[in-house]
Design an enzyme around this catalytic site. Structure first.
Site, PDB file in Angstrom:
ATOM      1  N   GLU A  29      27.067  27.459   9.694  1.00 45.77           N
ATOM      2  CA  GLU A  29      26.186  27.382  10.864  1.00 45.77           C
ATOM      3  C   GLU A  29      26.330  28.657  11.695  1.00 45.77           C
ATOM      4  O   GLU A  29      27.437  29.042  12.066  1.00 45.77           O
ATOM      5  CB  GLU A  29      26.548  26.163  11.711  1.00 45.77           C
ATOM      6  CG  GLU A  29      25.718  26.024  12.988  1.00 45.77           C
ATOM      7  CD  GLU A  29      26.240  24.918  13.887  1.00 45.77           C
ATOM      8  OE1 GLU A  29      25.569  23.890  14.004  1.00 45.77           O
ATOM      9  OE2 GLU A  29      27.334  25.096  14.460  1.00 45.77           O
ATOM     10  N   TYR A  87      18.836  29.475  15.917  1.00 48.99           N
ATOM     11  CA  TYR A  87      19.821  28.619  15.246  1.00 48.99           C
ATOM     12  C   TYR A  87      19.504  28.630  13.758  1.00 48.99           C
ATOM     13  O   TYR A  87      18.342  28.484  13.337  1.00 48.99           O
ATOM     14  CB  TYR A  87      19.760  27.187  15.780  1.00 48.99           C
ATOM     15  CG  TYR A  87      20.671  26.217  15.053  1.00 48.99           C
ATOM     16  CD1 TYR A  87      21.957  25.974  15.512  1.00 48.99           C
ATOM     17  CD2 TYR A  87      20.242  25.565  13.889  1.00 48.99           C
ATOM     18  CE1 TYR A  87      22.799  25.099  14.835  1.00 48.99           C
ATOM     19  CE2 TYR A  87      21.076  24.700  13.211  1.00 48.99           C
ATOM     20  CZ  TYR A  87      22.348  24.469  13.689  1.00 48.99           C
ATOM     21  OH  TYR A  87      23.173  23.610  13.009  1.00 48.99           O
TER      22      TYR A  87
END
Length: 402
Positions: free
Chosen positions: A204, A116
């Site tokens: 993101e 992530y």
């Protein structure tokens, strides 16, 4: 403004961020043609909607999953045929689902591990912040709750930007092998340049992957843009897909109104975001359910108030409207005249509760009193919320069979 996955890939590629090969298709024939260009690699076909959980979603035609691996161009065409024009339901869309108008046809990555990685604005410092974790492919909120020690944070000096030593530091903390450090650092730098170069509030990537062959790639990205800066990027603004948005929100944006539709029965018209949030909270406190967030802003015009009322009454779930105005920059008499115009234009069929306070409040109250409108006045916010909840309850009782 949200954008589709295929659009996010286009923006990342513009800043040199490594992704898999792929293009968007609007027809099964296009999907097959793109798959032939990608072959002989394994192919993934992904439904393009503004919602997560696509892989585990279901189509209303019975087809399962919005993400499928294909081995031939013909199979890609068949999968696209089952997706395009169909409604996909995921945990984020709700039972109504979203119609799939496009699919992404891309090279499938052989994933070794998932990471992530996000660049966002850190509110306390008003500076960029990198948030990363070795637990990719999982919602970051879940990681924060279960394994907060696995979340890495790296503050960035907005003047200096993301420095090479920071990209190497992040790569080491994320357990990249020495042979992968250069590729990882380059990708991190590209993501930061994307963030800065497009005035984003967040970029993101989840997952950012390391393939079995050691390549470092951004597979899926989510962008949040600073809407106030979009005028500088007309090509990005053109990516907006209004078919994916609530029609009420689309209409509100045309008139400069900050509107978010909810599922309650008490519509709110308020000036100021903080006051709007407080109004929604106190409606809940008195047992009601807000139908929307609507901030008409500090310089609302009569025309904006009229358009706001049109949007509110168009919602069939609305059983009462609560107007809560604290006049600072916005004048209560202007708002009051807008309410009168709106009520006469849309012919209100639900109870209207009005609370005015602040600049030109006496003039505003006088206008409302002399308007002849059947409205309910309130002395303060608590009084207004209580009366709105009661009025909505009365309408529900009156409309139900005895």
């Amino acid at each position: 403004m949200n954008i589709h996955e295929y659009q996010a890939r286009e923006l990342l590629q513009r800043f040199g961020v490594a992704t898999t090969r792929g293009k968007v298709a609007s027809t099964p024939e296009e999907a097959e043609r793109i798959a032939r260009e990608i072959a002989p690699s394994e192919i993934v076909v992904k439904a393009q909607i503004h919602a997560g959980g696509r892989g585990k979603g279901s189509f209303t035609n019975g087809f399962k999953g919005g993400v499928h691996i294909c081995h031939t161009p013909e199979e890609a065409r068949e999968i696209a045929c089952k997706m395009l024009g169909q409604t996909l339901v995921t945990h984020q869309t709700g039972p109504a689902g979203r119609v799939v108008n496009k699919v992404l046809v891309a090279e499938s990555a052989q994933i070794g591990r998932e990471i992530y990685f996000a660049v966002l604005v850190d509110r306390p410092t008003a500076a960029p912040l990198v948030v990363a974790s070795t637990e990719g492919g999982v919602e970051i909120e879940t990681v924060a709750a279960r394994s907060p020690e696995k979340i890495i944070r790296e503050s960035i000096d907005p003047l200096a930007g993301l420095q090479p030593f920071q990209t190497r530091k992040l790569a080491k903390h994320l357990n990249f092998e020495s042979s992968q450090l250069k590729a990882a650092s380059k990708l991190f730098d590209g993501l930061y340049r994307t963030f800065i170069g497009l005035d984003c509030s967040m970029v993101e990537v989840n997952p950012l992957v390391v393939t079995t062959s050691g390549d470092v790639l951004a597979l899926d990205a989510k962008f949040n843009f600073d809407d106030n800066a979009l005028y500088r990027y007309p090509d990005v603004a053109a990516m907006r897909d209004t078919a994916e948005e609530d029609p009420r929100e689309v209409e509100a944006s045309k008139h400069g109104l900050n509107y978010i539709g909810l599922n309650g029965n008490i519509a709110c018209l308020v000036n100021g975001a903080g006051l709007a949030m407080a109004t929604m909270d106190i409606i809940k406190y008195y047992g009601g359910k807000p139908a929307n967030f609507l901030d008409v802003g500090g310089s609302a015009t009569e025309e904006q108030v009229t358009e706001a009322f049109k949007i509110l009454v168009a919602d069939k779930r609305v059983e009462a409207i609560l107007v809560n105005i604290f006049g600072g920059i916005a004048r209560c008499d202007v708002i009051a005249q807008g309410i009168i115009n709106a009520a006469n234009t849309v012919k209100l069929s639900v109870p209207l509760v009005v609370r005015l306070e602040g600049t030109k409040v006496e003039e505003g109250r006088k206008l409302l009193k002399e308007s002849g409108l059947a409205l309910i006045t309130a002395s303060d916010l608590a009084d207004a919320a209580e009366k709105a909840v009661k009025a909505a309850g009365s309408k529900s009782s009156a409309g139900s069979p005895s």
